[in-house]
Scaffold this motif. Structure first.
Motif, mmCIF file in Angstrom:
data_model
loop_
_atom_site.group_PDB
_atom_site.id
_atom_site.type_symbol
_atom_site.label_atom_id
_atom_site.label_comp_id
_atom_site.label_asym_id
_atom_site.label_seq_id
_atom_site.Cartn_x
_atom_site.Cartn_y
_atom_site.Cartn_z
ATOM 1 N N VAL A 206 -7.739 -2.046 -10.271
ATOM 2 C CA VAL A 206 -7.505 -3.433 -9.330
ATOM 3 C C VAL A 206 -9.000 -3.888 -8.804
ATOM 4 O O VAL A 206 -9.566 -2.949 -8.406
ATOM 5 N N SER A 207 -9.453 -5.167 -8.553
ATOM 6 C CA SER A 207 -10.529 -5.369 -8.248
ATOM 7 C C SER A 207 -10.412 -6.422 -6.801
ATOM 8 O O SER A 207 -11.376 -6.404 -6.103
ATOM 9 N N HIS A 208 -9.238 -6.772 -6.803
ATOM 10 C CA HIS A 208 -8.925 -7.745 -5.384
ATOM 11 C C HIS A 208 -7.935 -6.995 -4.421
ATOM 12 O O HIS A 208 -8.027 -6.839 -3.573
ATOM 13 N N ALA A 209 -6.641 -6.886 -5.097
ATOM 14 C CA ALA A 209 -5.440 -6.484 -4.632
ATOM 15 C C ALA A 209 -5.736 -4.826 -4.395
ATOM 16 O O ALA A 209 -6.151 -4.191 -4.749
ATOM 17 N N GLU A 210 -4.882 -4.742 -2.969
ATOM 18 C CA GLU A 210 -4.552 -3.448 -2.571
ATOM 19 C C GLU A 210 -3.285 -2.973 -3.110
ATOM 20 O O GLU A 210 -2.240 -3.881 -3.344
ATOM 21 N N LEU A 211 -3.063 -1.852 -3.496
ATOM 22 C CA LEU A 211 -1.564 -1.254 -3.962
ATOM 23 C C LEU A 211 -1.137 -0.476 -2.961
ATOM 24 O O LEU A 211 -1.611 0.376 -2.092
ATOM 25 N N ALA A 212 0.308 -0.748 -2.986
ATOM 26 C CA ALA A 212 1.220 -0.151 -2.062
ATOM 27 C C ALA A 212 2.183 0.642 -2.727
ATOM 28 O O ALA A 212 2.584 0.277 -3.511
ATOM 29 N N VAL A 213 2.978 1.497 -1.785
ATOM 30 C CA VAL A 213 4.283 2.022 -2.154
ATOM 31 C C VAL A 213 5.180 2.211 -0.988
ATOM 32 O O VAL A 213 4.602 1.951 0.168
#
Length: 348
Positions: A74-81
């Motif tokens: 990904v280049s913009h979004a942060e990833l979460a769990v």
């Protein structure tokens, strides 16, 4: 104001399809939402859902290292769990710094919020951002919510969410809770709105007006029951309303929603009797099928039974809870009938 938009399709949407997202589904949803500049993409649960145990759940129900490693860049979004402390031990998060995930959201109910500070400290020690989601917020009084704020403030997360888990809140309910929390918590606030009463968007906007800066949403509203605020609708009103601002590319968000509608959703999201009953009676949607079946067996009105179930504020979705309510109502009905017969007999 530019709210942070978090898409939770791959996590909460799994309640609709048992988390059976294909590898293509995951890649398409993540890549398209990232290209659309959605701020945060929640890719699933680490360790399982706390409210829906399933032996057949797909990969986003557990977010194994292999699943996380296969996520597209990904280049913009942060990833979460998301983690639920009752099913995910603290040590089960230790590998997350080596994954693409940069944020962990800790979900807890009002009755087990005491364990959350330990998880917040553990996530921070891993060098990750941390959010806290207070589920079943409709079950809290003002006094209880103030106490919860005190517990959370002791180890303040990066964002604190109220989750209308049963879709029971109105905009006035949301404003009151957000204003109370804003006075007591030195942290950004968020809202996770369910649509049982058709108020998900209205509640999100009430939250924004009262001080919320984070919004949860899912593509096509995909979630259990009546679903969530739809990501495409959130992006639309943030784009259309001059008082708000968003980086989200609305046509691309709609493209992601179209993919989910055509390729992922097992059935269209609906708001029918069962979803409305769960919302108006303020209980978990997974109770409704039990209420309908057990009420019929006892010859009782399921709406009346549902009101009693919600008023009891049950902590787990169990048949015994509904059975107890039905026995109580049946006993009360029998008692009234016997009293009427005695009175009628005495007057004869």
């Amino acid at each position: 104001m530019k709210p942070t938009l978090l898409d939770c399709t791959l996590r909460d949407g799994g309640n609709q399809n048992d988390w059976q997202f294909t590898a293509t589904d995951v890649r398409t949803i993540v890549a398209t939402l990232d290209a659309a500049r959605v701020d945060v993409i929640e890719v699933g649960y680490r360790g399982g859902s706390g409210s829906k145990a399933s032996a057949t759940a797909g990969p986003s129900a557990h977010c194994t290292p292999e699943y996380l490693a296969a996520l597209p860049d990904v280049s913009h979004a942060e990833l979460a769990v998301m983690v639920v402390p009752t099913v995910c031990p603290v040590r089960a998060m230790d590998d997350l710094p080596d994954s693409p995930v940069s944020m962990v959201r800790v979900a807890a109910y009002p009755w087990n919020i005491d364990g959350v500070p330990e998880y917040v400290r553990a996530v921070r020690a891993l060098g990750l951002k941390v959010g806290v989601n207070l589920m079943a917020v409709s079950y809290t009084t003002e006094e209880q919510l103030a106490e919860i704020a005190g517990i959370v403030a002791a180890e303040a997360p990066d964002v604190f969410y109220i989750a209308d888990s049963f879709g029971a809140l109105t905009p006035d309910d949301v404003r009151g809770r957000v204003e109370l929390l804003a006075e007591r918590l030195p942290t950004p606030l968020g809202i996770h709105a369910h649509n049982n009463l058709g108020l998900a968007a209205a509640n999100a906007l009430a939250g924004l007006d009262a001080g919320v800066t984070w919004l949860d949403a899912s593509l096509c509203a995909m979630a259990r029951g009546a679903g969530n605020l739809a990501t495409e609708q959130a992006a639309a009103f943030l784009t259309a309303w001059p008082k708000y601002a968003t980086h989200a590319d609305l046509p691309l968000v709609c493209e992601a929603a179209e993919y989910v509608a055509e390729q992922v959703l097992p059935r269209p999201m609906t708001v029918r009797r069962a979803e409305i009953a769960a919302g108006i009676n303020d209980h978990h949607f997974y109770f409704q099928d039990r209420i309908d079946k057990i009420s019929a067996r006892h010859g009782l009105d399921p709406w009346q039974v549902g009101r009693r179930v919600g008023a009891a504020r049950p902590r787990k979705v169990l048949d015994e809870t509904v059975e107890d309510v039905c026995r109580e109502l049946a006993g009360a009905t029998t008692g009234r009938t016997e009293e009427t017969e005695r009175t009628d007999g005495g007057d004869a």
